[in-house]
Every structure is written in structure tokens, then in C-alpha cells.
Design an enzyme around this catalytic site. Sequence first.
Site, PDB file in Angstrom:
ATOM      1  N   ASN A 168       0.927  -1.250  -0.101  1.00 44.90           N
ATOM      2  CA  ASN A 168      -0.066   0.049   0.016  1.00 44.90           C
ATOM      3  C   ASN A 168       0.843   1.222  -0.013  1.00 44.90           C
ATOM      4  O   ASN A 168       1.473   1.529   1.082  1.00 44.90           O
ATOM      5  CB  ASN A 168      -0.740  -0.067   1.265  1.00 44.90           C
ATOM      6  CG  ASN A 168      -1.722   1.171   1.316  1.00 44.90           C
ATOM      7  OD1 ASN A 168      -1.680   2.169   0.509  1.00 44.90           O
ATOM      8  ND2 ASN A 168      -2.417   1.466   2.589  1.00 44.90           N
TER       9      ASN A 168
ATOM     10  N   LYS B 170       0.005   4.307  -0.190  1.00 42.60           N
ATOM     11  CA  LYS B 170      -0.579   5.503   0.365  1.00 42.60           C
ATOM     12  C   LYS B 170      -0.314   6.710  -0.438  1.00 42.60           C
ATOM     13  O   LYS B 170      -0.351   6.531  -1.735  1.00 42.60           O
ATOM     14  CB  LYS B 170       0.110   5.605   1.907  1.00 42.60           C
ATOM     15  CG  LYS B 170      -0.167   4.420   2.654  1.00 42.60           C
ATOM     16  CD  LYS B 170       0.128   4.266   4.105  1.00 42.60           C
ATOM     17  CE  LYS B 170      -0.086   3.267   4.890  1.00 42.60           C
ATOM     18  NZ  LYS B 170       0.008   3.289   6.461  1.00 42.60           N
TER      19      LYS B 170
ATOM     20  N   HIS C  28      -9.312   1.160   4.879  1.00 50.82           N
ATOM     21  CA  HIS C  28      -7.909   1.359   5.850  1.00 50.82           C
ATOM     22  C   HIS C  28      -8.175   2.147   6.753  1.00 50.82           C
ATOM     23  O   HIS C  28      -9.017   3.068   6.820  1.00 50.82           O
ATOM     24  CB  HIS C  28      -7.083   1.829   4.795  1.00 50.82           C
ATOM     25  CG  HIS C  28      -5.645   1.855   5.361  1.00 50.82           C
ATOM     26  ND1 HIS C  28      -5.294   2.761   6.113  1.00 50.82           N
ATOM     27  CD2 HIS C  28      -4.656   0.698   5.285  1.00 50.82           C
ATOM     28  CE1 HIS C  28      -3.847   2.446   6.049  1.00 50.82           C
ATOM     29  NE2 HIS C  28      -3.533   1.292   5.996  1.00 50.82           N
TER      30      HIS C  28
ATOM     31  N   GLU D 104      -6.863   4.611   7.880  1.00 50.92           N
ATOM     32  CA  GLU D 104      -6.541   6.263   7.478  1.00 50.92           C
ATOM     33  C   GLU D 104      -7.574   6.697   6.823  1.00 50.92           C
ATOM     34  O   GLU D 104      -8.012   7.627   7.197  1.00 50.92           O
ATOM     35  CB  GLU D 104      -5.164   6.184   6.735  1.00 50.92           C
ATOM     36  CG  GLU D 104      -4.011   5.874   7.552  1.00 50.92           C
ATOM     37  CD  GLU D 104      -2.734   5.173   6.864  1.00 50.92           C
ATOM     38  OE1 GLU D 104      -2.838   5.242   5.670  1.00 50.92           O
ATOM     39  OE2 GLU D 104      -1.950   4.731   7.543  1.00 50.92           O
TER      40      GLU D 104
ATOM     41  N   GLU E 120      -4.941  -4.960  10.540  1.00 53.51           N
ATOM     42  CA  GLU E 120      -3.806  -4.018  10.760  1.00 53.51           C
ATOM     43  C   GLU E 120      -4.132  -3.065  11.999  1.00 53.51           C
ATOM     44  O   GLU E 120      -5.145  -2.472  12.073  1.00 53.51           O
ATOM     45  CB  GLU E 120      -3.817  -2.740   9.607  1.00 53.51           C
ATOM     46  CG  GLU E 120      -3.738  -3.427   8.345  1.00 53.51           C
ATOM     47  CD  GLU E 120      -3.159  -2.422   7.254  1.00 53.51           C
ATOM     48  OE1 GLU E 120      -2.140  -2.627   6.865  1.00 53.51           O
ATOM     49  OE2 GLU E 120      -3.626  -1.290   7.109  1.00 53.51           O
TER      50      GLU E 120
ATOM     51  N   GLY F  76       3.126   2.173  10.842  1.00 57.32           N
ATOM     52  CA  GLY F  76       4.127   3.241  10.647  1.00 57.32           C
ATOM     53  C   GLY F  76       4.888   3.562  11.868  1.00 57.32           C
ATOM     54  O   GLY F  76       5.523   4.341  12.078  1.00 57.32           O
TER      55      GLY F  76
ATOM     56  N   SER G 174       3.785  -2.327  10.213  1.00 58.29           N
ATOM     57  CA  SER G 174       5.211  -2.355  10.355  1.00 58.29           C
ATOM     58  C   SER G 174       5.766  -3.653  10.169  1.00 58.29           C
ATOM     59  O   SER G 174       6.609  -4.159  10.567  1.00 58.29           O
ATOM     60  CB  SER G 174       5.557  -1.992  11.807  1.00 58.29           C
ATOM     61  OG  SER G 174       5.326  -0.909  12.331  1.00 58.29           O
TER      62      SER G 174
HETATM   63  P1  13P Z   1       3.297   0.520   7.585  1.00 55.82           P
HETATM   64  O1  13P Z   1       3.717  -0.892   6.817  1.00 55.82           O
HETATM   65  O2  13P Z   1       4.284   1.604   7.131  1.00 55.82           O
HETATM   66  O3  13P Z   1       3.212   0.143   9.042  1.00 55.82           O
HETATM   67  O4  13P Z   1       1.879   0.671   7.009  1.00 55.82           O
HETATM   68  C1  13P Z   1       0.838  -0.566   7.111  1.00 55.82           C
HETATM   69  C2  13P Z   1      -0.201  -0.173   6.256  1.00 55.82           C
HETATM   70  O5  13P Z   1      -0.960   0.776   6.829  1.00 55.82           O
HETATM   71  C3  13P Z   1      -0.438  -0.873   5.180  1.00 55.82           C
HETATM   72  O6  13P Z   1      -1.689  -0.415   4.689  1.00 55.82           O
END
Ligand code: 13P
Length: 246
Positions: free
Chosen positions: A10, A12, A95, A97, A163, A169, A208
Site C-alpha cells: 500500500n 498510500k 483502511h 486512515e 492492521e 508506521g 510495520s
Molecule cells: P506500515 O507498513 O508503514 O506500518 O503501514 C501498514 C499499512 O497501513 C498498510 O496498509
Amino acid sequence: MTLRPLVAGNWKMHGLKASAGELQKIIAGAQKLANVDVMVCPPATLLADFAAVARGSRVAIGGQNCHSLPAGAFTGDIAAEMLKDSGAQAVIVGHSERRHYHGETDEAVRAKALAARRAGLLAIVCVGETRAERDAGDARAVVGAQLSGSLPEGAADFVVAYEPVWAIGSGVTPTAQDVADMHGFIRERLRSRYGEAGERIRILYGGSVKPANAKELMAIDNVDGALVGGASLKADEFLPIAAVYG
Ligand code: 13P
């Protein structure tokens, strides 16, 4: 049951046209990985370009969000059909976010997952608790409610991504035991709702995931792949994660 794993990146809100070089490296590396599905989900602006570059390769291309309706007066939104038309084969929905910064409810996520099905896209439906919810002992209740509200009824034709919000992150992951517990719980829920077909729904872990921890995380029961954020932006980091499946 062993399912064919999926490792999806992803991106983003990262990536410009020049990032196609990184995709090419991912494609080249993925050619050698016969036992895993590899996917890259770039920003919508890059979908058509990336789909053209990836055509005929082992790498699938996906979107990061879609609207629930096929068309309409929704400035700035993108229909699942449009993602499909641009060459996407999948779309991430719900997601954290999107849930947190855009107020997406379980009901809205479910509508998006149904839109993905309607358009012929694989929906990757995301769930996960916050740190406060975990600390309060509510992780299962939160994820259980998200599953009930966000998953599309009918066919078991989607992917679930667990997740934990606090692992995204942050460089912090749950313990292997916590991942095993939650993925086992999700599997139970899928089985009770979709019957035997629920056994074949892939459950990805996200948050992560890095080359250094991928092997341990991917070896956990009911972890059928990964949804990777930061580490998916560079072929050098993303490919070793997919390569844990040889
Ligand atoms: P990270 O791998 O940067 O922690 O992000 C995970 C994520 O949100 C994937 O959709």
C-alpha cells in the site's frame, strides 16, 4: 488449510511517475516468486501507468479506496468501475486512515466492498483496533464489530487485512501470540458467517511489516500474507517480504 499467500504493498500518498522504475524492480524480482501473489497499490494517479507496466507480469495492481456508486456527482471520488477501467484488479477498502481521517463507517466500508465485487475487483477489507482499545481489553470486540459491519454478505470473494492501528508506521508490532489470537478469532468469525468458504478467505497482517520481522509474522497460523506500507515503496525492502514464501 494453506492458502496461496498475498503480499500487497500500500503506497498510500507516495509516488510520482518516476516511481515506475521501482515498480519495474518489483516486477523483475516477483518473476522468481512462484508461490505468492504480489500486488502494488499505488495512488490513483499512477494506476493506469502502473497497470500498463505490470501487464503480463506476476504483479497485480490495486487501488486504495473507491466510492460505493458506479458514477455520479461526487467531486473527487473514484468509482470501483473506474479503478477497474484503469487496469486495477483489486482495491483496499476501510483502511484505518480512511476510517479515521475521512470518517468512513463500517456501513460505508461494506458498501465499498460490494462496489468492488460489482466492478470485478478483489476487495481487501481492513480492520484493526487502536492502542487505547487494545489497552482497554476491547481489541476483539472492536475487530468483531468491524467484521460484522464491514464485510460484504454473500460470496467469500474478498481478503481481510488485520492492521492494528498502533502498529501502522510505528515500527512496533503485536507479539506473535497476539497476532495468532486475533487471526484465529477472525478465522472463527469468517467460518461462522461464510461456512466452509470462510476457510479460504485470506487474512493478511499489516502494520510495520519489514524484511526483518516478515518471516516470523508470516509463519503464524491464519496469517495468509501481508499488507505492507512503508516497506513496499522500495523493491529492496518489499521483495524480501514476499520472498519469505519462496
Ligand atoms: P506500515 O507498513 O508503514 O506500518 O503501514 C501498514 C499499512 O497501513 C498498510 O496498509
